[in-house]
Design a protein around this motif. Structure first.
Motif, mmCIF file in Angstrom:
data_model
loop_
_atom_site.group_PDB
_atom_site.id
_atom_site.type_symbol
_atom_site.label_atom_id
_atom_site.label_comp_id
_atom_site.label_asym_id
_atom_site.label_seq_id
_atom_site.Cartn_x
_atom_site.Cartn_y
_atom_site.Cartn_z
ATOM 1 N N GLU A 197 13.335 49.461 16.804
ATOM 2 C CA GLU A 197 13.311 48.015 17.013
ATOM 3 C C GLU A 197 14.252 47.304 16.044
ATOM 4 O O GLU A 197 14.960 46.357 16.427
ATOM 5 N N ARG A 198 14.287 47.762 14.805
ATOM 6 C CA ARG A 198 15.155 47.131 13.804
ATOM 7 C C ARG A 198 16.627 47.314 14.175
ATOM 8 O O ARG A 198 17.449 46.397 14.010
ATOM 9 N N TYR A 201 17.547 44.958 16.966
ATOM 10 C CA TYR A 201 17.645 43.588 16.466
ATOM 11 C C TYR A 201 19.004 43.351 15.797
ATOM 12 O O TYR A 201 19.637 42.308 16.005
#
Length: 228
Positions: A197-198, A201
């Protein structure tokens, strides 16, 4: 003192040293690494005393702020731990984490030698990506007086640690030279799960950054986003 007391007194020591630091390597960074390392280490069944001390002391004398001296951190950590009468075997294990934790260039193998290094390295790298990683990257760039971005200065995939240490490129280049590479270089299952997820992003942030910078004009090919 016992292991729990040694971790507690080390945390207090490091907080005093790094409170208010402005380059993104402050106490809060260290605390986040410590807490993530503790979680990952528990899942991986690592030695949590070694993991916690390694996480707390991993930036105690970072080479970036000590003239490129790679042994500054291990020396400072060993001095502190000996003052607390820690066993030499523990000191050796913690110093090994400090020696191996850092990213040293796209072309440099930094495969950890122990499970405990794997855990702390993953926790440290997780704090270099995602929303906090973006903030830390620009904080460090500003601290070093670097441009945010230069469309004619392409990222470099450094083949050696010496090349990487000499790098003075704009902050956005750092995403291509290091941050986008980290997801595939994590060691543990827990770390890889947290990284996805990071990573996504960061990709969206850089896409928007380049769109705002260049408008309708395409960014230079060197700054095309990785697909994964």
């Amino acid at each position: 003192m016992n292991a729990e007391e040694l971790v507690a007194v080390t945390a207090q020591h490091v907080e005093r040293l790094f409170a208010g630091e402005g380059s993104g390597h402050d106490w809060w960074h260290i605390k986040r690494v410590w807490q993530n390392a503790l979680k990952i280490g528990a899942q991986e069944k690592a030695d949590l005393t070694v993991v916690q001390l390694g996480a707390l002391l991993h930036d105690i004398a970072d080479w970036k702020f000590h003239g490129g001296d790679e042994e500054a951190g291990p020396r400072a950590a060993a001095t502190w731990l000996r003052e607390q009468e820690a066993p030499e075997t523990l000191i050796s294990d913690v110093c090994q984490i400090i020696r191996e934790v850092s990213f040293k260039g796209a072309g440099v193998d930094t495969t950890p030698s122990t499970l405990e290094v794997q855990v702390v390295q993953d926790a440290d790298r997780l704090d270099a990506i995602g929303a906090i990683g973006i903030g830390r990257a620009f904080a460090y760039g500003g601290f070093k007086g670097r441009e945010m971005y230069h469309p004619h200065q392409e990222p470099l995939l450094h083949a050696s640690f010496e090349e990487y240490k000499k790098n003075q490129g704009p902050t956005l280049n750092h995403f291509y030279e290091k941050l986008f590479l980290l997801k595939e270089r994590l060691n543990t299952t827990a770390g890889r799960q947290l990284a996805q997820e990071r990573h996504s992003y960061m990709q969206e942030f850089v896409r928007q950054f380049l769109l705002e910078w260049h408008g309708e004009e395409p960014a230079p090919a060197a700054f095309h986003l990785q697909a994964n």
